[in-house]
Design an enzyme around this catalytic site. Sequence first.
Site, mmCIF file in Angstrom:
data_model
loop_
_atom_site.group_PDB
_atom_site.id
_atom_site.type_symbol
_atom_site.label_atom_id
_atom_site.label_comp_id
_atom_site.label_asym_id
_atom_site.label_seq_id
_atom_site.Cartn_x
_atom_site.Cartn_y
_atom_site.Cartn_z
ATOM 1 N N ILE A 15 0.834 -1.207 0.000
ATOM 2 C CA ILE A 15 0.000 0.000 0.000
ATOM 3 C C ILE A 15 0.866 1.253 0.000
ATOM 4 O O ILE A 15 0.519 2.264 -0.615
ATOM 5 C CB ILE A 15 -0.993 -0.008 1.182
ATOM 6 C CG1 ILE A 15 -2.091 1.029 0.963
ATOM 7 C CG2 ILE A 15 -0.286 0.229 2.506
ATOM 8 C CD1 ILE A 15 -3.012 0.718 -0.185
ATOM 9 N N SER A 37 11.229 0.546 7.882
ATOM 10 C CA SER A 37 10.678 -0.756 7.531
ATOM 11 C C SER A 37 11.732 -1.827 7.758
ATOM 12 O O SER A 37 12.923 -1.582 7.548
ATOM 13 C CB SER A 37 10.233 -0.773 6.067
ATOM 14 O OG SER A 37 9.734 -2.035 5.689
ATOM 15 N N ARG A 38 11.285 -3.001 8.158
ATOM 16 C CA ARG A 38 12.229 -4.110 8.326
ATOM 17 C C ARG A 38 12.676 -4.674 6.980
ATOM 18 O O ARG A 38 13.746 -5.280 6.886
ATOM 19 C CB ARG A 38 11.587 -5.224 9.156
ATOM 20 C CG ARG A 38 11.398 -4.878 10.625
ATOM 21 C CD ARG A 38 10.733 -6.015 11.374
ATOM 22 N NE ARG A 38 9.392 -6.286 10.862
ATOM 23 C CZ ARG A 38 8.644 -7.328 11.221
ATOM 24 N NH1 ARG A 38 9.127 -8.225 12.088
ATOM 25 N NH2 ARG A 38 7.433 -7.491 10.733
ATOM 26 N N LYS A 91 -5.848 2.977 7.381
ATOM 27 C CA LYS A 91 -7.002 2.262 7.909
ATOM 28 C C LYS A 91 -6.691 0.758 7.991
ATOM 29 O O LYS A 91 -5.887 0.252 7.177
ATOM 30 C CB LYS A 91 -8.253 2.513 7.054
ATOM 31 C CG LYS A 91 -8.150 2.001 5.608
ATOM 32 C CD LYS A 91 -8.576 0.546 5.503
ATOM 33 C CE LYS A 91 -8.260 -0.039 4.159
ATOM 34 N NZ LYS A 91 -8.495 -1.498 4.113
ATOM 35 N N ASP A 169 -11.053 -5.971 6.336
ATOM 36 C CA ASP A 169 -10.016 -5.050 5.871
ATOM 37 C C ASP A 169 -10.518 -4.250 4.667
ATOM 38 O O ASP A 169 -10.408 -3.023 4.663
ATOM 39 C CB ASP A 169 -8.724 -5.808 5.533
ATOM 40 C CG ASP A 169 -7.616 -4.879 5.098
ATOM 41 O OD1 ASP A 169 -6.971 -4.286 5.981
ATOM 42 O OD2 ASP A 169 -7.397 -4.738 3.887
#
Length: 309
Positions: A15, A37-38, A91, A169
């Site tokens: 996303i 971010s990993r 969201k 979702d």
Amino acid sequence: MADRIPLALVGIGKIARDQHIPSIAGGDDFVVAAGVSRHGKVEGAENFTDFNAFLAARPDIKVVSLCTPPEVRFDMAKAAIAAGRHVLMEKPPATTLGEAEALSELAAKAGVTLFATWHSRFALGVEPARQWLSDKVIQSVSIVWKEDVRRWHPGQAWIWEPGGFGVFDPGINALSILTEIIPGHIMVETSVLEFPENKKQPIAASIAMRTVEGAPVTAEFDWRQEGPQTWDITVQTNAGELRLSKGGSELYIGGNEQASGPDREYAGIYERFAKLIRSHQSDTDYQPLRIVADSFLCGERKVVAHFED
């Protein structure tokens, strides 16, 4: 570029790459100055693998956009708020209403902006639909929101785990439009939630709701639809029918098209976020999350066939 607000994008997944990064780049308000971010990175920005390390290293970046799965978002948002950062939350904003409400209180006390985003509310047809319905008598509402999870969420195992929301979702997108265009509260009466025998979250849901005035509202969510995808909301009123199609990007009143056009949902989110920051305000409407929670509280659990995605 010099006038843009530096922003850290947290959670560089699908996303973020598909929507957040291009929308920020195409707007006038923000620039991605850091990525956290990993696994992913943002080209042209400083990248971190640890969120607390980012907060310590870049006190100059006052804006954070959280695109992580909801189950890890509370601790990040809490830490960002404590560090005086303005926070945007993808969201659904949190795993539970308790987390969401706690974050609102923390942000208010810290004097920072908190924005719980619902991207579908920024679809082209939603605002004109809200305006048209504002003085109408709502007689009934029907939501049909059916898509193919394999197409839209490939390899995202977290959505089937506790806190991952399952079919809610995408379903919460419909609920965000519903609560934007229909005045007043929407109350859940009954729901049937279909759980694949090998999953911990539902793959389909049927929900019966009502407005405060008693108008029936129904929603059908399903993640098994192949072929054409369906994202429709139909409202019957004393002045005729209103229909939002394709996730709110097309608006029809009485069968006649009133609005349609290209997707600008995430562009709208970041324009709204900039205005909130500059006006020292927050926007934390948790009605869609409440309806999801109420659907689980009122839900009849139905076990269905094994599903592999």
